[in-house]
Write a protein that holds these residues in place. Structure first.
Motif, PDB file in Angstrom:
ATOM      1  N   VAL A 123      -6.601 -11.722 -22.175  1.00 24.43           N
ATOM      2  CA  VAL A 123      -5.503 -11.331 -23.072  1.00 24.43           C
ATOM      3  C   VAL A 123      -4.210 -11.834 -22.435  1.00 24.43           C
ATOM      4  N   ILE A 124      -3.513 -12.703 -23.139  1.00 20.93           N
ATOM      5  CA  ILE A 124      -2.204 -13.176 -22.672  1.00 20.93           C
ATOM      6  C   ILE A 124      -1.144 -12.351 -23.386  1.00 20.93           C
ATOM      7  N   GLY A 125      -0.252 -11.734 -22.616  1.00 18.27           N
ATOM      8  CA  GLY A 125       0.734 -10.823 -23.219  1.00 18.27           C
ATOM      9  C   GLY A 125       0.176  -9.419 -23.332  1.00 18.27           C
ATOM     10  N   ALA A 126      -0.650  -9.037 -22.349  1.00 20.59           N
ATOM     11  CA  ALA A 126      -1.365  -7.749 -22.408  1.00 20.59           C
ATOM     12  C   ALA A 126      -0.435  -6.541 -22.392  1.00 20.59           C
ATOM     13  N   LYS A 164       3.631 -11.293 -18.331  1.00 19.23           N
ATOM     14  CA  LYS A 164       4.740 -11.805 -17.520  1.00 19.23           C
ATOM     15  C   LYS A 164       5.748 -10.718 -17.130  1.00 19.23           C
ATOM     16  N   SER A 165       6.051  -9.783 -18.038  1.00 15.48           N
ATOM     17  CA  SER A 165       7.152  -8.853 -17.748  1.00 15.48           C
ATOM     18  C   SER A 165       6.684  -7.756 -16.795  1.00 15.48           C
ATOM     19  N   PRO A 166       7.545  -7.388 -15.821  1.00 17.45           N
ATOM     20  CA  PRO A 166       7.163  -6.317 -14.877  1.00 17.45           C
ATOM     21  C   PRO A 166       6.821  -5.014 -15.589  1.00 17.45           C
ATOM     22  N   PRO A 212       4.699 -13.023 -28.708  1.00 17.78           N
ATOM     23  CA  PRO A 212       5.456 -13.124 -29.972  1.00 17.78           C
ATOM     24  C   PRO A 212       5.252 -14.482 -30.631  1.00 17.78           C
ATOM     25  N   ASP A 213       5.289 -14.498 -31.966  1.00 19.32           N
ATOM     26  CA  ASP A 213       5.064 -15.750 -32.697  1.00 19.32           C
ATOM     27  C   ASP A 213       6.060 -16.835 -32.281  1.00 19.32           C
ATOM     28  N   VAL A 214       7.307 -16.446 -32.014  1.00 21.81           N
ATOM     29  CA  VAL A 214       8.316 -17.444 -31.622  1.00 21.81           C
ATOM     30  C   VAL A 214       8.005 -18.067 -30.265  1.00 21.81           C
ATOM     31  N   THR A 248      -5.447 -16.054 -32.078  1.00 22.44           N
ATOM     32  CA  THR A 248      -4.084 -15.547 -32.275  1.00 22.44           C
ATOM     33  C   THR A 248      -4.122 -14.411 -33.304  1.00 22.44           C
ATOM     34  N   LEU A 249      -3.028 -13.646 -33.374  1.00 19.70           N
ATOM     35  CA  LEU A 249      -3.049 -12.388 -34.111  1.00 19.70           C
ATOM     36  C   LEU A 249      -2.209 -12.402 -35.379  1.00 19.70           C
ATOM     37  N   ASP A 250      -1.638 -13.554 -35.710  1.00 18.69           N
ATOM     38  CA  ASP A 250      -0.810 -13.676 -36.918  1.00 18.69           C
ATOM     39  C   ASP A 250      -0.859 -15.136 -37.360  1.00 18.69           C
ATOM     40  N   HIS A 310      -5.761 -11.073 -38.422  1.00 18.38           N
ATOM     41  CA  HIS A 310      -4.703 -10.076 -38.598  1.00 18.38           C
ATOM     42  C   HIS A 310      -5.311  -8.760 -39.069  1.00 18.38           C
ATOM     43  N   PRO A 311      -4.848  -7.626 -38.494  1.00 15.87           N
ATOM     44  CA  PRO A 311      -5.367  -6.332 -38.979  1.00 15.87           C
ATOM     45  C   PRO A 311      -4.764  -6.002 -40.341  1.00 15.87           C
ATOM     46  N   THR A 312      -5.516  -5.272 -41.177  1.00 13.60           N
ATOM     47  CA  THR A 312      -4.970  -4.877 -42.486  1.00 13.60           C
ATOM     48  C   THR A 312      -4.161  -3.591 -42.393  1.00 13.60           C
TER      49      THR A 312
END
Ligand SMILES: NC(=O)c1ccc[n+]([C@@H]2O[C@H](COP(=O)([O-])OP(=O)(O)OC[C@H]3O[C@@H](n4cnc5c(N)ncnc54)[C@H](O)[C@@H]3O)[C@@H](O)[C@H]2O)c1
Length: 284
Positions: free
Chosen positions: A9-12, A36-38, A69-71, A92-94, A115-117
């Motif tokens: 998972v990237i961005g866990a 990445k973020s602490p 994030p998508d961006v 990917t999730l979106d 994508h979840p409904t």
């Protein structure tokens, strides 16, 4: 089929990363978590999920879930996809980034978006946990809609199983094209559905503002009527009354633009997806 599956998972540590990681942690699969973020690292470590580097997470993974994030997906897939093993899966999730050709494409990899409904407004909720789980992925059953833009008979059933787990409890995974998934999300769900949801809150606030009633009085009248409007219209539970139909016609004429269907044109879909991804335009 999914025995010995290895995932990353990237961005866990993000909103979706925390949700999908919590569900993956309950499986027997070998899952690696990267963030990445602490603060995101701390959130995972507190729950017993050791965080490793992107490189370490993906090098042996069969399926890599990109919960960023998508961006950021263009930059993150450009960095991470070359580190993935041959024949593995990008999940990917979106659909926005896939639709806008923002994912780093690599020969031999399979690309899936799911994508979840979210749990249906008509779901029969039996427990406090199901009632509290408005988003889905914890207790209230939901569905998912997925698309493969590099078809693979081998990976499709395995990806479906993973999608059932990350968004679980899942009733059914539906499959569509990336284009059609983008018609569902953003057009149907966000451009229309979420906009109307927020509009209902705006009209509630405005009703309180322009009358002598307090918010509780207005809510008491409005919430039941929102439910009956949805169930009459979407489930055909009861017909609207003749007088109500006349008021509905008046409201539609006053509020809805005649050319509203243009948001289903691909050119309009491109405009909204470009806005969401902060791009000047979608390159085809
Ligand atoms: N939030 C929702 O309601 C929702 C619902 C369905 C789908 N999605 C999709 O899920 C995906 C993630 O969205 P989100 O809302 O969870 O985002 P988010 O901003 O909450 O979290 C993203 C995480 O990714 C991390 N990150 C960013 N760059 C990274 C990198 N290079 N390496 C490792 N980690 C990195 C960030 O630190 C952050 O923790 C998006 O594709 C979004 O469209 C979101």
């Amino acid at each position: 089929m999914t025995d010995n599956l290895k995932l990353a998972v990237i961005g866990a540590g993000g909103k979706m990363g925390m949700r999908v990681s919590a569900n993956l942690q309950k499986t027997d699969w070998d899952v690696k978590y990267a963030e990445k973020s602490p603060a995101g690292v701390a959130r995972n470590e507190e729950l017993g999920r050791h965080v490793v580097s992107n490189d370490e997470a993906v090098k042996d993974a069969d399926i890599v879930v990109f919960a960023v994030p998508d961006v950021a997906l263009n930059a993150v897939t450009t960095e991470v996809v070359p580190l993935m093993k041959d024949g593995s899966v990008v999940l990917t999730l979106d659909p926005a980034a896939a639709y806008a050709n923002q994912l780093f494409m690599r020969e031999g990899l399979t690309y899936v978006v799911a994508h979840p409904t979210h749990p249906s407004v008509f779901l029969e909720r039996h427990t406090p946990e199901e009632w509290a789980d408005t988003f889905g992925g914890v207790a209230a059953p939901q569905n998912a809609v997925a698309a493969m833009f590099t078809p693979s008979d081998h990976w499709k059933p395995i990806a479906e199983k993973v999608i059932e787990v990350i968004y679980g409890p899942v009733i059914k995974v539906y499959w569509a094209s990336v284009h059609d998934l983008a018609v569902l999300e953003p057009t149907l769900n966000e451009t229309i559905g979420c906009m109307i949801g927020q509009f209902l809150k705006d009209v509630l606030d405005y009703t309180v503002e322009v009358t002598d009633m307090d918010e509780d009085t207005v809510k008491a009248m409005f919430y039941g009527h929102i439910y009956i409007a949805l169930t009459n219209a979407l489930r055909g539970s009861n017909p609207f009354s003749d007088a109500c139909l006349l008021a509905m016609d008046y409201g539609r004429e006053a509020i809805i633009k005649e050319d509203w269907k243009r948001i289903y044109d691909d050119a309009d879909l491109d405009v909204v997806v470009a806005k969401m991804l902060k791009l000047d335009k979608i390159e085809r």
